[in-house]
Write an enzyme that holds these catalytic residues in place. Sequence first.
Site, PDB file in Angstrom:
ATOM      1  N   TYR A  32      21.640   0.387  63.821  1.00  0.00           N
ATOM      2  CA  TYR A  32      22.929  -0.250  64.089  1.00  0.00           C
ATOM      3  C   TYR A  32      23.939   0.081  63.000  1.00  0.00           C
ATOM      4  CZ  TYR A  32      22.289  -3.749  60.403  1.00  0.00           C
ATOM      5  OH  TYR A  32      22.157  -4.373  59.188  1.00  0.00           O
ATOM      6  N   LYS A 146      19.295   2.154  58.467  1.00  0.00           N
ATOM      7  CA  LYS A 146      19.954   0.927  58.935  1.00  0.00           C
ATOM      8  C   LYS A 146      19.314   0.522  60.264  1.00  0.00           C
ATOM      9  CE  LYS A 146      24.528  -1.224  58.791  1.00  0.00           C
ATOM     10  NZ  LYS A 146      24.183  -2.354  57.924  1.00  0.00           N
ATOM     11  N   GLU A 178      18.663  -4.867  46.042  1.00  0.00           N
ATOM     12  CA  GLU A 178      19.952  -5.120  46.711  1.00  0.00           C
ATOM     13  C   GLU A 178      19.946  -6.521  47.302  1.00  0.00           C
ATOM     14  OE1 GLU A 178      20.625  -2.553  50.121  1.00  0.00           O
ATOM     15  OE2 GLU A 178      18.572  -2.799  50.820  1.00  0.00           O
ATOM     16  N   LEU A 202      19.904   0.354  51.002  1.00  0.00           N
ATOM     17  CA  LEU A 202      20.801   1.026  51.950  1.00  0.00           C
ATOM     18  C   LEU A 202      21.949   1.646  51.154  1.00  0.00           C
ATOM     19  CD1 LEU A 202      21.410   1.435  55.023  1.00  0.00           C
ATOM     20  CD2 LEU A 202      23.049  -0.422  54.755  1.00  0.00           C
TER      21      LEU A 202
HETATM   22  C1  LIG Z   1      20.532  -4.388  53.286  1.00  0.00           C
HETATM   23  C2  LIG Z   1      21.954  -3.990  53.150  1.00  0.00           C
HETATM   24  N1  LIG Z   1      22.359  -3.364  52.037  1.00  0.00           N
HETATM   25  C3  LIG Z   1      23.644  -2.997  51.862  1.00  0.00           C
HETATM   26  C4  LIG Z   1      24.602  -3.266  52.829  1.00  0.00           C
HETATM   27  C5  LIG Z   1      26.030  -2.833  52.612  1.00  0.00           C
HETATM   28  O1  LIG Z   1      26.327  -1.728  53.419  1.00  0.00           O
HETATM   29  P1  LIG Z   1      27.811  -1.433  53.905  1.00  0.00           P
HETATM   30  O2  LIG Z   1      28.663  -1.419  52.679  1.00  0.00           O
HETATM   31  O3  LIG Z   1      27.710  -0.110  54.544  1.00  0.00           O
HETATM   32  O4  LIG Z   1      28.197  -2.537  54.832  1.00  0.00           O
HETATM   33  C6  LIG Z   1      24.221  -3.896  54.010  1.00  0.00           C
HETATM   34  C7  LIG Z   1      25.209  -4.166  55.065  1.00  0.00           C
HETATM   35  O5  LIG Z   1      24.954  -4.764  56.057  1.00  0.00           O
HETATM   36  C8  LIG Z   1      22.863  -4.256  54.182  1.00  0.00           C
HETATM   37  O6  LIG Z   1      22.454  -4.872  55.306  1.00  0.00           O
END
Ligand SMILES: Cc1ncc(COP(=O)(O)O)c(C=O)c1O
Length: 283
Positions: A32, A146, A178, A202
């Site tokens: 997603y 993701k 994270e 991520l």
């Molecule tokens: C586990 C995780 N890490 C980091 C992020 C941040 O990613 P982004 O800046 O692309 O939204 C998300 C965003 O949903 C996430 O679910």
Amino acid sequence: MTTILWNDRLVKEEEIHLSVEDRGYQFGDGIYEVIKIYSSLMFTVTEHIDRFYESADKIKLVIPYTKDVLHKMLYDLIEDNQIVDGHVYFQITRGSSPRAHAFPTTATEPVFIAYTVAGERPFEHFEQGVKAKFVEDIRWLRCDIKSLNLLGNVLAKETAQQAGCFEAVQHRGDIVTEGSSSNLYGIKDGVLYTHPTTNLILNGITRRVIMSLCVEIGLPVKEESFTTDQAVAMDEFFMSSTSAEVTPIIQIDDYKIGKGTPGEWTRKLQAAFEARIQQLVTF
Ligand SMILES: Cc1ncc(COP(=O)(O)O)c(C=O)c1O
């Protein structure tokens, strides 16, 4: 009336039929993205679409549209729903097949869904900052994908929220990885530290924007992991995500970070982030 993209068609929710044997529903076998909408425009849309295709590759799922077609479909959806500020969520699953763990041997039709949500940005969080809680990172070893498998993230967020905190500061052993749905950063003696983009986190799109903003504002970056002890000794701490943007973290467990208020570098990053949004909407 709200419309939803169901595969390549804009339909009303009641027209959508999903199979009970959809592999996304049964196994979380899908991926997603979430893209922020400011003034009816998608922020960092190319990066999000690219990551969607990268996640698909990593789970050997073939998206049946080109990136350009997907881009247009998302804009049509936003326009149809007249979204000014909010976000668009989209996912694709491997489709429906009699339940068995291995990939189906006969081709399945991937199922794509996208919908929009109108909403205000969380200005109060930006201003005041939020509290966080240390939570052991119990997730799998492919956090770079993701994926729809979010149970580890769900449990981490729930643990944090049960403790009256907004976000979890996840750690594997003593290494901070994270948030449950965000990337994490600490600033110490004028240097920003954040976990490198390995399989354990991520590679956030907002993180990439922040890396370039650090260059812009002259904040040196070390993409190095740090420990939970080092985390609570940081001068400043913040989280980032598509919806949280740059949100200060002012306390982790019972430890106040710095003075217990958003720090100066964090404020500079927030201002630089705001300027990027303005570049998009006034372009
Ligand atoms: C586990 C995780 N890490 C980091 C992020 C941040 O990613 P982004 O800046 O692309 O939204 C998300 C965003 O949903 C996430 O679910």
